[in-house]
Design a protein around this motif. Structure first.
Motif, PDB file in Angstrom:
ATOM      1  N   THR A  84       0.862  -1.172   0.000  1.00  0.00           N
ATOM      2  CA  THR A  84       0.000   0.000   0.000  1.00  0.00           C
ATOM      3  C   THR A  84       0.905   1.230   0.000  1.00  0.00           C
ATOM      4  N   PHE A  85       0.366   2.379  -0.399  1.00  0.00           N
ATOM      5  CA  PHE A  85       1.219   3.550  -0.553  1.00  0.00           C
ATOM      6  C   PHE A  85       0.444   4.841  -0.373  1.00  0.00           C
ATOM      7  N   VAL A  86       1.193   5.927  -0.205  1.00  0.00           N
ATOM      8  CA  VAL A  86       0.674   7.293  -0.244  1.00  0.00           C
ATOM      9  C   VAL A  86       1.602   8.088  -1.146  1.00  0.00           C
ATOM     10  N   ASN A  87       1.073   9.165  -1.706  1.00  0.00           N
ATOM     11  CA  ASN A  87       1.892  10.078  -2.512  1.00  0.00           C
ATOM     12  C   ASN A  87       1.185  11.431  -2.556  1.00  0.00           C
TER      13      ASN A  87
ATOM     14  N   SER B   4       3.695   8.999   8.036  1.00  0.00           N
ATOM     15  CA  SER B   4       3.652   8.323   9.328  1.00  0.00           C
ATOM     16  C   SER B   4       2.652   7.179   9.286  1.00  0.00           C
ATOM     17  N   LEU B   5       2.851   6.221  10.163  1.00  0.00           N
ATOM     18  CA  LEU B   5       1.933   5.109  10.344  1.00  0.00           C
ATOM     19  C   LEU B   5       1.105   5.446  11.575  1.00  0.00           C
ATOM     20  N   GLU B   6      -0.198   5.645  11.379  1.00  0.00           N
ATOM     21  CA  GLU B   6      -1.089   6.134  12.433  1.00  0.00           C
ATOM     22  C   GLU B   6      -1.808   4.986  13.129  1.00  0.00           C
ATOM     23  N   VAL B   7      -1.950   5.103  14.448  1.00  0.00           N
ATOM     24  CA  VAL B   7      -2.691   4.152  15.264  1.00  0.00           C
ATOM     25  C   VAL B   7      -3.707   4.967  16.058  1.00  0.00           C
ATOM     26  N   GLN B   8      -4.983   4.634  15.903  1.00  0.00           N
ATOM     27  CA  GLN B   8      -6.042   5.374  16.577  1.00  0.00           C
ATOM     28  C   GLN B   8      -7.034   4.406  17.210  1.00  0.00           C
ATOM     29  N   VAL B   9      -7.671   4.869  18.277  1.00  0.00           N
ATOM     30  CA  VAL B   9      -8.846   4.187  18.821  1.00  0.00           C
ATOM     31  C   VAL B   9      -9.963   5.216  18.782  1.00  0.00           C
ATOM     32  N   GLN B  10     -10.967   4.919  17.957  1.00  0.00           N
ATOM     33  CA  GLN B  10     -12.085   5.837  17.763  1.00  0.00           C
ATOM     34  C   GLN B  10     -13.269   5.361  18.594  1.00  0.00           C
ATOM     35  N   LEU B  11     -13.869   6.286  19.335  1.00  0.00           N
ATOM     36  CA  LEU B  11     -14.997   5.943  20.191  1.00  0.00           C
ATOM     37  C   LEU B  11     -16.221   5.600  19.356  1.00  0.00           C
ATOM     38  N   PRO B  12     -17.050   4.674  19.846  1.00  0.00           N
ATOM     39  CA  PRO B  12     -18.229   4.269  19.074  1.00  0.00           C
ATOM     40  C   PRO B  12     -19.224   5.418  18.942  1.00  0.00           C
ATOM     41  N   GLY B  13     -19.904   5.470  17.800  1.00  0.00           N
ATOM     42  CA  GLY B  13     -20.936   6.468  17.576  1.00  0.00           C
ATOM     43  C   GLY B  13     -20.424   7.870  17.327  1.00  0.00           C
TER      44      GLY B  13
ATOM     45  N   GLU C 116      -0.936  12.635  -4.471  1.00  0.00           N
ATOM     46  CA  GLU C 116      -2.356  12.530  -4.813  1.00  0.00           C
ATOM     47  C   GLU C 116      -3.144  11.633  -3.853  1.00  0.00           C
ATOM     48  N   ARG C 117      -2.487  10.850  -3.039  1.00  0.00           N
ATOM     49  CA  ARG C 117      -3.160   9.897  -2.142  1.00  0.00           C
ATOM     50  C   ARG C 117      -2.735  10.203  -0.709  1.00  0.00           C
ATOM     51  N   GLU C 118      -3.687  10.725   0.062  1.00  0.00           N
ATOM     52  CA  GLU C 118      -3.426  11.145   1.444  1.00  0.00           C
ATOM     53  C   GLU C 118      -3.250   9.958   2.403  1.00  0.00           C
ATOM     54  N   TYR C 119      -4.071   8.903   2.199  1.00  0.00           N
ATOM     55  CA  TYR C 119      -4.084   7.768   3.121  1.00  0.00           C
ATOM     56  C   TYR C 119      -3.928   6.449   2.374  1.00  0.00           C
ATOM     57  N   GLY C 120      -3.231   5.501   2.993  1.00  0.00           N
ATOM     58  CA  GLY C 120      -3.164   4.143   2.478  1.00  0.00           C
ATOM     59  C   GLY C 120      -4.370   3.359   2.993  1.00  0.00           C
ATOM     60  N   LEU C 121      -4.382   2.068   2.753  1.00  0.00           N
ATOM     61  CA  LEU C 121      -5.471   1.227   3.255  1.00  0.00           C
ATOM     62  C   LEU C 121      -5.577   1.349   4.772  1.00  0.00           C
ATOM     63  N   THR C 122      -6.797   1.273   5.285  1.00  0.00           N
ATOM     64  CA  THR C 122      -7.033   1.407   6.721  1.00  0.00           C
ATOM     65  C   THR C 122      -7.491   0.091   7.311  1.00  0.00           C
ATOM     66  N   PHE C 123      -6.804  -0.351   8.367  1.00  0.00           N
ATOM     67  CA  PHE C 123      -7.281  -1.466   9.174  1.00  0.00           C
ATOM     68  C   PHE C 123      -8.268  -0.870  10.167  1.00  0.00           C
ATOM     69  N   ASP C 124      -9.474  -1.459  10.295  1.00  0.00           N
ATOM     70  CA  ASP C 124     -10.516  -0.918  11.168  1.00  0.00           C
ATOM     71  C   ASP C 124     -11.293  -2.081  11.765  1.00  0.00           C
ATOM     72  N   MET C 125     -11.212  -2.231  13.104  1.00  0.00           N
ATOM     73  CA  MET C 125     -11.887  -3.348  13.757  1.00  0.00           C
ATOM     74  C   MET C 125     -12.265  -2.955  15.186  1.00  0.00           C
ATOM     75  N   PRO C 126     -13.458  -3.359  15.652  1.00  0.00           N
ATOM     76  CA  PRO C 126     -13.805  -3.109  17.054  1.00  0.00           C
ATOM     77  C   PRO C 126     -12.815  -3.810  17.985  1.00  0.00           C
TER      78      PRO C 126
ATOM     79  N   ARG D  25       0.191  10.224   4.530  1.00  0.00           N
ATOM     80  CA  ARG D  25       1.281  10.901   3.839  1.00  0.00           C
ATOM     81  C   ARG D  25       1.773  12.110   4.621  1.00  0.00           C
ATOM     82  N   ASN D  26       0.914  12.675   5.483  1.00  0.00           N
ATOM     83  CA  ASN D  26       1.273  13.842   6.275  1.00  0.00           C
ATOM     84  C   ASN D  26       1.659  14.951   5.312  1.00  0.00           C
ATOM     85  N   ALA D  27       2.843  15.468   5.355  1.00  0.00           N
ATOM     86  CA  ALA D  27       3.242  16.554   4.463  1.00  0.00           C
ATOM     87  C   ALA D  27       4.114  16.066   3.303  1.00  0.00           C
ATOM     88  N   SER D  28       4.300  14.761   3.200  1.00  0.00           N
ATOM     89  CA  SER D  28       5.194  14.233   2.171  1.00  0.00           C
ATOM     90  C   SER D  28       4.541  14.281   0.792  1.00  0.00           C
TER      91      SER D  28
END
Length: 171
Positions: free
Chosen positions: A53-56, A96-105, A58-68, A153-156
């Protein structure tokens, strides 16, 4: 005795904490045809196999892993150990490689946000480099909160590639 050896092979003790089961491990080879944005995958560079997967620019974000969280591990998830291989054309690429925990709802309300600033760990450009970092989550996260991990991609403006992502539970 054989059971003890097998158990030892399934876990490791890193930095004094038991690192549990894999939350996910992905080399991006088996994603085509599974409803993901195929444009997020590339054959330009891959650490293993054919895809990354990549960013450049034109592409701000790569594939996102998302799981409860309650589906990410068989034990309460206290954090994650994230390891991946990245390819930066120069060590100054700001992705950067981002790690987040998003609250439900909630759309953007995060209970946790952390990142691996790739330039902090990559000292030499134009080659695949292993990055790794542990993230401890705050106590009391709801089971329905979502663990999200993605390349940003942040500012890259230069292309940055990610492959062979492994995420282990910290318990």
């Amino acid at each position: 005795m054989a059971g003890t050896s097998l158990l030892a092979a399934c876990s490791s003790n890193e930095a004094g904490r038991w690192v549990g089961d894999y939350v996910t491990a992905n080399d991006f080879e088996a994603l085509r045809g599974w409803g993901v944005d195929a444009n997020s995958l590339t054959r330009d560079h891959a650490h293993s196999g054919q895809y990354a997967t990549f960013v450049n620019a034109e592409r701000e974000y790569g594939l996102t892993f998302d799981m409860p969280l309650n589906q990410a591990s068989v034990h309460p998830l206290k954090g994650v150990a994230v390891e991946a291989w990245v390819y930066l054309p120069t060590p100054q690429a700001a992705a950067s490689l981002e790690v987040q925990v998003q609250l439900p709802g909630t759309e953007n309300r995060q209970a946790f946000a952390g990142s691996i600033k790739l330039a902090d760990q990559v000292k030499e450009g134009a080659k695949w480099t292993r990055v790794r970092q542990e993230f401890a989550f705050p106590a009391g996260l709801p089971d329905e909160a979502h663990l999200r991990i993605f390349l940003w991609r942040n500012a890259s403006s230069l292309p940055v590639y990610l492959d062979d992502l492994k995420v282990k539970a910290l318990e």
